[in-house]
Enzyme design. Structure first.
Site, PDB file in Angstrom:
ATOM      1  N   ASP A  77      44.542  27.976  78.197  1.00  0.00           N
ATOM      2  CA  ASP A  77      45.655  27.261  78.902  1.00  0.00           C
ATOM      3  C   ASP A  77      45.565  26.781  80.415  1.00  0.00           C
ATOM      4  O   ASP A  77      44.889  25.663  80.665  1.00  0.00           O
ATOM      5  CB  ASP A  77      47.009  27.955  78.667  1.00  0.00           C
ATOM      6  N   ASP A  78      46.170  27.600  80.994  1.00  0.00           N
ATOM      7  CA  ASP A  78      46.090  27.375  82.547  1.00  0.00           C
ATOM      8  C   ASP A  78      45.706  28.836  83.247  1.00  0.00           C
ATOM      9  O   ASP A  78      46.443  29.698  83.696  1.00  0.00           O
ATOM     10  CB  ASP A  78      47.588  27.149  83.230  1.00  0.00           C
ATOM     11  N   HIS A  81      42.403  23.882  74.489  1.00  0.00           N
ATOM     12  CA  HIS A  81      43.570  23.858  74.964  1.00  0.00           C
ATOM     13  C   HIS A  81      43.502  24.540  76.410  1.00  0.00           C
ATOM     14  O   HIS A  81      43.783  25.805  76.689  1.00  0.00           O
ATOM     15  CB  HIS A  81      44.759  24.797  74.420  1.00  0.00           C
ATOM     16  N   GLU A  91      56.257  25.812  71.333  1.00  0.00           N
ATOM     17  CA  GLU A  91      56.015  27.034  72.250  1.00  0.00           C
ATOM     18  C   GLU A  91      57.323  27.353  72.692  1.00  0.00           C
ATOM     19  O   GLU A  91      57.730  28.603  72.557  1.00  0.00           O
ATOM     20  CB  GLU A  91      55.127  26.512  73.311  1.00  0.00           C
ATOM     21  N   HIS A 114      44.057  23.152  80.691  1.00  0.00           N
ATOM     22  CA  HIS A 114      44.698  22.102  81.458  1.00  0.00           C
ATOM     23  C   HIS A 114      43.669  22.139  82.735  1.00  0.00           C
ATOM     24  O   HIS A 114      43.722  23.092  83.316  1.00  0.00           O
ATOM     25  CB  HIS A 114      46.199  22.233  81.817  1.00  0.00           C
ATOM     26  N   HIS A 149      51.688  19.221  72.279  1.00  0.00           N
ATOM     27  CA  HIS A 149      52.410  20.644  72.490  1.00  0.00           C
ATOM     28  C   HIS A 149      53.695  20.583  71.793  1.00  0.00           C
ATOM     29  O   HIS A 149      54.470  19.740  71.820  1.00  0.00           O
ATOM     30  CB  HIS A 149      52.603  20.717  74.003  1.00  0.00           C
TER      31      HIS A 149
END
Length: 375
Positions: A309-310, A19, A225, A21, A222
């Site tokens: 994630d980011d 996961h 969340e 991006h 996704h």
């Protein structure tokens, strides 16, 4: 970085990431550099002081009020990605950082619709990311898979058109659902669904996911969340998603009966959650890392992986996420070994690659457990 006794072990532990991006790994330094390269005007500091400097922007990333606040900065940063070399450079920066933290396999999201809206073609994005993937495997020993995500805040018909474009270009090969069909890997290894969650329920995406399933393309989404636990159930039932990205509400949902049934289903069907603790805190889904449901996931036997994630926006790459959890939960070597192995088993790489990484994990964990006197 954590100061616990297990920090050297966590650094050495072979990892899989599922996961991440790739656009979310665009660090402020590279953003300013690429904007200058292409003559792209970022927002004026008079309008948004965050763009006054690299450091000001980094500090602003520490104060997101939620998902939509973050996405505003995320999409501005994407404007600096223009040609294939930009995407190759972006991805190589991530792979290099990941290799330094012993990531052995990465399954990387990218958002082509955010680029095509600016006139950057799908082929340009794929060309740059593929070049980086090949270099990373050759130079760093990291295997990887690209997962093409559809932006859920855009019309579903556009997502279907994107999928058909990618399929028409041969990016999905002869199908990638399940085990390898031949020696040649497809350019893209699956599809995903990201962006703002709450107003855009899974039911909107049945046509896209039905087409992907029919074509033998792997599917993730996704869910759970910021949306309810029901979004996770609907992603499994309506979209036939094979894993769930985030999925916090499967554990933290308000209805105990619903979450209990959902957890049993995740365990029984070996569906993996791709979880991102630092992201959850930065986006205000959790108050602190201490609220992350790690013990419940372990106790219930849920398969999950820990991810960044980011990372350019959320304060850390994969090792920082591992360390943040260790500082709070004080796991043993054997517990981390179990988490790392579960991540491997939930990966979409070939069985032989899974076996290689599992052996690496066993070797590292074995050495450390003996050294610490663990059984």
């Amino acid at each position: 970085m954590c100061q616990t006794a297990l920090h050297p072990f966590l650094a050495a532990l072979p990892k899989c990431e599922h996961h991440m991006h790739i656009e979310g790994s665009l660090e402020p330094e590279l953003l300013f550099e690429l904007a200058a390269k292409h003559g792209i005007a970022l927002p004026s500091p008079a309008v948004d002081p965050a763009y006054a400097s690299v450091e000001a922007l980094r500090q602003r990333y520490e104060a997101f009020t939620g998902l939509d606040d973050f996405l505003g900065y995320y999409y501005v940063a994407m404007s600096a990605l223009v040609d294939a070399s930009d995407f190759e450079r972006l991805a190589m920066a991530y792979f290099t950082r990941a290799a330094s933290q012993n990531v052995r396999h990465a399954e990387v999201f990218f958002d082509p619709q955010a680029h095509s809206a600016r006139g950057v073609s799908l082929s340009t994005v794929v060309e740059g990311l593929t070049a980086a993937r090949e270099r990373a495997e050759r130079e760093l020993g990291i295997t990887s898979i690209l997962i093409m995500c559809v932006l859920r805040h855009l019309p579903p018909a556009e997502g279907v058109a994107l999928f058909e474009e990618a399929r028409g270009a041969g990016y999905f090969g002869s199908g990638s659902d399940g085990e390898e069909r031949d020696q040649k890997q497809p350019v893209l290894g699956g599809i995903g669904l990201d962006s703002s969650e709450k107003p855009f329920p899974p039911a909107l995406w049945t046509e896209l996911y039905g087409a992907a399933k029919e074509a033998g393309v792997r599917r993730t989404a996704h869910a759970g969340e910021e949306g309810p636990a029901q979004y996770i159930v609907d992603s499994l039932d309506m979209l036939d998603a094979q894993r769930i990205d985030h999925g916090l509400r499967s554990v933290l949902g308000g209805d105990e009966a619903v979450t209990d049934a959902l957890l049993r289903r995740l365990v029984d069907q070996k569906i993996m959650l791709t979880l991102c603790p630092l992201s959850n805190v930065r986006l205000r889904c959790l108050e602190s890392v201490a609220d992350f449901p790690l013990r419940k996931l372990l106790d219930r036997g849920v398969r999950f992986s820990i991810n960044s994630d980011d990372p350019a926006y959320f304060g850390g790459y994969i090792l920082e996420n591992y360390c943040a959890l260790q500082e709070v939960f004080n796991l043993s070597v054997r517990e981390w070994e179990s988490i790392a192995k579960g991540a491997v088993m939930g990966s979409w790489c070939a069985d032989r690659r899974k076996w290689e990484i599992l052996q690496e994990i066993e070797n590292v964990a074995g050495e450390w457990s003996v050294g610490l006197g663990e059984q």
